[in-house]
Design an enzyme around this catalytic site. Sequence first.
Site, mmCIF file in Angstrom:
data_model
loop_
_atom_site.group_PDB
_atom_site.id
_atom_site.type_symbol
_atom_site.label_atom_id
_atom_site.label_comp_id
_atom_site.label_asym_id
_atom_site.label_seq_id
_atom_site.Cartn_x
_atom_site.Cartn_y
_atom_site.Cartn_z
ATOM 1 C CB SER A 42 -1.491 70.042 28.279
ATOM 2 O OG SER A 42 -2.362 69.319 27.429
ATOM 3 C CG ASP A 341 -8.399 75.054 27.142
ATOM 4 O OD1 ASP A 341 -8.852 73.923 26.888
ATOM 5 O OD2 ASP A 341 -7.207 75.250 27.466
ATOM 6 C CG HIS A 344 -6.402 71.373 28.184
ATOM 7 N ND1 HIS A 344 -6.033 72.459 27.429
ATOM 8 C CD2 HIS A 344 -5.410 70.472 28.064
ATOM 9 C CE1 HIS A 344 -4.848 72.228 26.874
ATOM 10 N NE2 HIS A 344 -4.443 71.023 27.236
#
Length: 387
Positions: A42, A341, A344
């Site tokens: 991610s 967040d 990340h």
Amino acid sequence: MDSSKLSVPVVILFLASVVPLISCDTVAPLCCFSRIFSFGDSNTDSGNNCLVNSACGANRLPYGETYFHKPSGRNSDGRIIVDFIAQAYGIPFQPPSKGGSTAEYFKDGANFAVAASQALNNSAFKKLTNMNPWNTDSLSTQLQSLKNLLPTISQGSSVSAVMASSLFVVGEIGGVDYIIGLANKKPMDEIRSWVPSVVDAIISALNDLISLGATTLIVPGNYMFGCSPWFLLIYQSNNTADYDNFGCIKSVNELSAYHNTMLMEELAKLRLLHPLINIVYADYYGAQSQLYLNAQTLGFAAPLYACCGVAGQPYNMSLRIGCGSSGSQVCPDPSKYVSWDGDHLTEAASHQIANGILYGPYSFPPFLQTAQTAKQELGSGVRQYLK
Ligand SMILES: *[C@@H]1O[C@H](CO)[C@@H](O)[C@H](O)[C@H]1NC(C)=O
Ligand SMILES: *[C@@H]1O[C@H](CO)[C@@H](O)[C@H](O)[C@H]1NC(C)=O
Ligand SMILES: *[C@@H]1O[C@H](CO)[C@@H](O)[C@H](O)[C@H]1NC(C)=O
């Protein structure tokens, strides 16, 4: 194209290795690749997960608000590290591999990263950890996607010529393999015992790419994920000995550093086997540590808080309410935060880390050095890049 890189006069290479390069992105492109192929999870995904998983968070605001001014499928308020690498090389951003199929779509390369991807393939992960993987796109699946695309991308020219003129960014990958264990509170010793297999999976992917003709590969290490609000919550403790001097979870960062040390050792062996291939270790961990060390100077006023999360919770982070869902708030200025967040990086943090590896001391060998020079420095230089 890559041969022009190898023919840069020796004197320039020498200077590049001695004079610290300035830390800004106004420096001329680092020359010369036709396209970039990247792999990862991610932290590198530029939209693949959101193309196949409608529940993904990254396709709603405030994701993307800072740079794209709309969600881009990236798990950030803006650009991620591979975007800054592309910009440094003067190449447009790589589109998610699952978003197209034509030579035109892939003219600048492709980003194969998918959120929640492991380095280990699903069967190897299950066998090793006795747990279920999070995702079907492991590193080997991503590699297979590249192999499937090469005939389209190379149209007319040879596959090895395409490989040789491309820059490969292989990672960060492997973090998820550990994070699944950490999230399930597996004993740290057990998780550490997975490291050799995870590193093997990365090395095996690099070997595959080299045998297909890749000549320049950037291989990032793991992040300081013990500093992410997500882990700060999961491993919250009353024992100050569990925290390092930045206030991060010591055991989690030590796991990341252990992976990085082993990865660097294996990369050193790989360089000896392939002396003409540029294999660059990108020390994300070391570059990230500078953000906490110099937080005030760099303007990171709240380096351990989530910018987008739930106010009033420790680190303004909730494990239940994700960024962008109802009940979450976003900070007015993401550039004051390292964490976007809770899980990340912000664009600001990614930018600093990218500068640290491209223009600073956080890559080995330093960018623009030839494989030959790298070979001479092996042994003395490798370890100093790990904090
Ligand atoms: C998965 O990885 C293991 C270890 O790297 C390898 O031996 C095995 O062949 C792989 N399996 C698949 C289905 O790719
Ligand atoms: C810390 O200590 C307090 C008071 O003893 C206790 O209520 C709390 O659960 C502890 N927190 C953790 C994370 O151990
Ligand atoms: C936590 O969130 C609240 C509400 O958004 C905000 O006022 C506060 O400044 C945040 N704290 C930090 C350190 O970011």
